[in-house]
Write a protein that holds these residues in place. Structure first.
Motif, mmCIF file in Angstrom:
data_model
loop_
_atom_site.group_PDB
_atom_site.id
_atom_site.type_symbol
_atom_site.label_atom_id
_atom_site.label_comp_id
_atom_site.label_asym_id
_atom_site.label_seq_id
_atom_site.Cartn_x
_atom_site.Cartn_y
_atom_site.Cartn_z
ATOM 1 N N ALA A 1 22.769 -17.466 -20.094
ATOM 2 C CA ALA A 1 24.157 -17.017 -20.170
ATOM 3 C C ALA A 1 24.503 -16.114 -18.993
ATOM 4 O O ALA A 1 25.563 -16.262 -18.371
ATOM 5 C CB ALA A 1 24.400 -16.282 -21.488
ATOM 6 N N VAL A 2 23.625 -15.189 -18.668
ATOM 7 C CA VAL A 2 23.858 -14.274 -17.548
ATOM 8 C C VAL A 2 23.943 -15.048 -16.236
ATOM 9 O O VAL A 2 24.830 -14.815 -15.410
ATOM 10 C CB VAL A 2 22.747 -13.197 -17.500
ATOM 11 C CG1 VAL A 2 22.757 -12.445 -16.198
ATOM 12 C CG2 VAL A 2 22.901 -12.250 -18.673
ATOM 13 N N ARG A 3 23.037 -15.984 -16.048
ATOM 14 C CA ARG A 3 23.040 -16.793 -14.826
ATOM 15 C C ARG A 3 24.311 -17.641 -14.728
ATOM 16 O O ARG A 3 24.929 -17.740 -13.656
ATOM 17 C CB ARG A 3 21.793 -17.682 -14.820
ATOM 18 C CG ARG A 3 21.571 -18.398 -13.507
ATOM 19 C CD ARG A 3 20.374 -19.318 -13.561
ATOM 20 N NE ARG A 3 20.586 -20.328 -14.588
ATOM 21 C CZ ARG A 3 19.709 -20.621 -15.530
ATOM 22 N NH1 ARG A 3 18.571 -19.999 -15.598
ATOM 23 N NH2 ARG A 3 19.973 -21.548 -16.425
ATOM 24 N N ASP A 4 24.741 -18.239 -15.847
ATOM 25 C CA ASP A 4 25.960 -19.049 -15.856
ATOM 26 C C ASP A 4 27.196 -18.214 -15.534
ATOM 27 O O ASP A 4 28.080 -18.647 -14.790
ATOM 28 C CB ASP A 4 26.159 -19.730 -17.210
ATOM 29 C CG ASP A 4 25.137 -20.814 -17.493
ATOM 30 O OD1 ASP A 4 24.406 -21.212 -16.558
ATOM 31 O OD2 ASP A 4 25.050 -21.241 -18.661
ATOM 32 N N VAL A 5 27.275 -17.014 -16.107
ATOM 33 C CA VAL A 5 28.434 -16.145 -15.863
ATOM 34 C C VAL A 5 28.453 -15.673 -14.413
ATOM 35 O O VAL A 5 29.522 -15.601 -13.796
ATOM 36 C CB VAL A 5 28.436 -14.966 -16.865
ATOM 37 C CG1 VAL A 5 29.422 -13.902 -16.456
ATOM 38 C CG2 VAL A 5 28.755 -15.479 -18.259
ATOM 39 N N ALA A 6 27.295 -15.365 -13.852
ATOM 40 C CA ALA A 6 27.246 -14.966 -12.440
ATOM 41 C C ALA A 6 27.720 -16.110 -11.545
ATOM 42 O O ALA A 6 28.487 -15.901 -10.599
ATOM 43 C CB ALA A 6 25.829 -14.537 -12.062
ATOM 44 N N ARG A 7 27.285 -17.307 -11.862
ATOM 45 C CA ARG A 7 27.723 -18.474 -11.080
ATOM 46 C C ARG A 7 29.222 -18.691 -11.246
ATOM 47 O O ARG A 7 29.930 -19.003 -10.287
ATOM 48 C CB ARG A 7 26.968 -19.720 -11.515
ATOM 49 C CG ARG A 7 27.351 -20.948 -10.691
ATOM 50 C CD ARG A 7 26.591 -22.182 -11.147
ATOM 51 N NE ARG A 7 26.943 -23.316 -10.339
ATOM 52 C CZ ARG A 7 28.044 -24.035 -10.469
ATOM 53 N NH1 ARG A 7 28.936 -23.707 -11.375
ATOM 54 N NH2 ARG A 7 28.281 -25.074 -9.688
ATOM 55 N N GLU A 8 29.723 -18.535 -12.471
ATOM 56 C CA GLU A 8 31.156 -18.709 -12.721
ATOM 57 C C GLU A 8 31.964 -17.709 -11.892
ATOM 58 O O GLU A 8 33.004 -18.062 -11.321
ATOM 59 C CB GLU A 8 31.438 -18.506 -14.212
ATOM 60 C CG GLU A 8 32.883 -18.681 -14.599
ATOM 61 C CD GLU A 8 33.115 -18.414 -16.070
ATOM 62 O OE1 GLU A 8 34.295 -18.240 -16.437
ATOM 63 O OE2 GLU A 8 32.158 -18.373 -16.862
ATOM 64 N N GLY A 9 31.491 -16.467 -11.808
ATOM 65 C CA GLY A 9 32.180 -15.464 -10.992
ATOM 66 C C GLY A 9 32.148 -15.812 -9.518
ATOM 67 O O GLY A 9 33.148 -15.648 -8.816
ATOM 68 N N LYS A 10 31.033 -16.319 -9.049
ATOM 69 C CA LYS A 10 30.911 -16.697 -7.639
ATOM 70 C C LYS A 10 31.812 -17.880 -7.305
ATOM 71 O O LYS A 10 32.512 -17.870 -6.291
ATOM 72 C CB LYS A 10 29.457 -17.048 -7.313
ATOM 73 C CG LYS A 10 29.224 -17.382 -5.866
ATOM 74 C CD LYS A 10 27.762 -17.579 -5.578
ATOM 75 C CE LYS A 10 27.572 -17.843 -4.100
ATOM 76 N NZ LYS A 10 26.185 -17.713 -3.686
ATOM 77 N N VAL A 11 31.835 -18.877 -8.169
ATOM 78 C CA VAL A 11 32.670 -20.061 -7.936
ATOM 79 C C VAL A 11 34.148 -19.689 -8.001
ATOM 80 O O VAL A 11 34.955 -20.137 -7.194
ATOM 81 C CB VAL A 11 32.324 -21.176 -8.947
ATOM 82 C CG1 VAL A 11 33.350 -22.286 -8.920
ATOM 83 C CG2 VAL A 11 30.944 -21.724 -8.673
ATOM 84 N N GLY A 12 34.520 -18.840 -8.963
ATOM 85 C CA GLY A 12 35.915 -18.409 -9.074
ATOM 86 C C GLY A 12 36.359 -17.658 -7.840
ATOM 87 O O GLY A 12 37.470 -17.847 -7.342
ATOM 88 N N VAL B 1 24.809 -12.088 -7.626
ATOM 89 C CA VAL B 1 25.175 -13.097 -6.629
ATOM 90 C C VAL B 1 26.064 -12.446 -5.578
ATOM 91 O O VAL B 1 26.724 -11.441 -5.838
ATOM 92 C CB VAL B 1 25.926 -14.302 -7.262
ATOM 93 C CG1 VAL B 1 25.020 -15.080 -8.193
ATOM 94 C CG2 VAL B 1 27.155 -13.857 -7.994
ATOM 95 N N THR B 2 26.070 -13.029 -4.407
ATOM 96 C CA THR B 2 26.969 -12.569 -3.344
ATOM 97 C C THR B 2 28.226 -13.403 -3.401
ATOM 98 O O THR B 2 28.175 -14.645 -3.402
ATOM 99 C CB THR B 2 26.291 -12.725 -1.964
ATOM 100 O OG1 THR B 2 25.061 -11.984 -1.983
ATOM 101 C CG2 THR B 2 27.189 -12.218 -0.866
ATOM 102 N N LEU B 3 29.360 -12.723 -3.490
ATOM 103 C CA LEU B 3 30.649 -13.420 -3.562
ATOM 104 C C LEU B 3 30.991 -14.037 -2.222
ATOM 105 O O LEU B 3 30.735 -13.476 -1.166
ATOM 106 C CB LEU B 3 31.747 -12.444 -3.991
ATOM 107 C CG LEU B 3 31.559 -11.820 -5.381
ATOM 108 C CD1 LEU B 3 32.628 -10.768 -5.630
ATOM 109 C CD2 LEU B 3 31.589 -12.880 -6.452
#
Length: 148
Positions: free
Chosen positions: A53-64, A145-147
């Motif tokens: 869940a944490v990894r998915d949310v970090a990816r979602e923030g980066k993609v957004g 993650v780096t934005l």
């Protein structure tokens, strides 16, 4: 003449009682091992769900951020408990994470080149903790993650 036969004492009652006591002692240890193994498996499963869940949310923030949608930290925090499905634009509850708490922060601001950090924790209560006198365990996972 034959020697007289000695009368044997009947030990069947004593043996049965001893067997029951031995079984009671051994069964406690056996069941603690069995339920401890089940609890350990549950803890590993819950940690795996939390980490995903944490990894998915970090990816979602980066993609957004990369798509110009910005980073909505409160929305991302809610996606730890409820997974976001971009194809159907709906959420569904994540298994076992109903009591999870999450924080999403941007180190240096939520802009390109800065770091997005997602941290979440969930309490875990094992069945055998009550027997062993242990306190509940808190499972924690984080991702950064780096934005773009």
């Amino acid at each position: 003449m034959n020697a007289p036969h000695k009368r044997r004492r009947d030990d069947a009652g004593v043996s049965a009682g001893q067997t029951m006591v031995e079984f009671a002692i051994a069964s406690v240890a056996f069941f603690l091992v069995v339920f401890g193994t089940v609890d350990f498996g549950r803890a590993i499963y819950l940690y795996s769900e939390l980490h995903s869940a944490v990894r998915d949310v970090a990816r979602e923030g980066k993609v957004g951020s990369a798509n110009g949608l910005g980073v909505n930290t409160s929305k991302l925090e809610s996606h730890i408990v409820d997974a976001w499905n971009p194809e159907t634009q709906t959420t569904h509850p994540r298994s076992g994470l109903g009591d999870a708490t999450a924080t999403v922060t941007c180190v240096g601001g939520c802009t390109s080149g800065n770091t997005l950090v997602v941290t979440a924790s969930v309490p875990f209560q094992a069945v055998t903790q009550g027997f062993l006198g242990l306190s509940p365990i808190t499972l924690t996972a984080s991702a950064s993650v780096t934005l773009e």
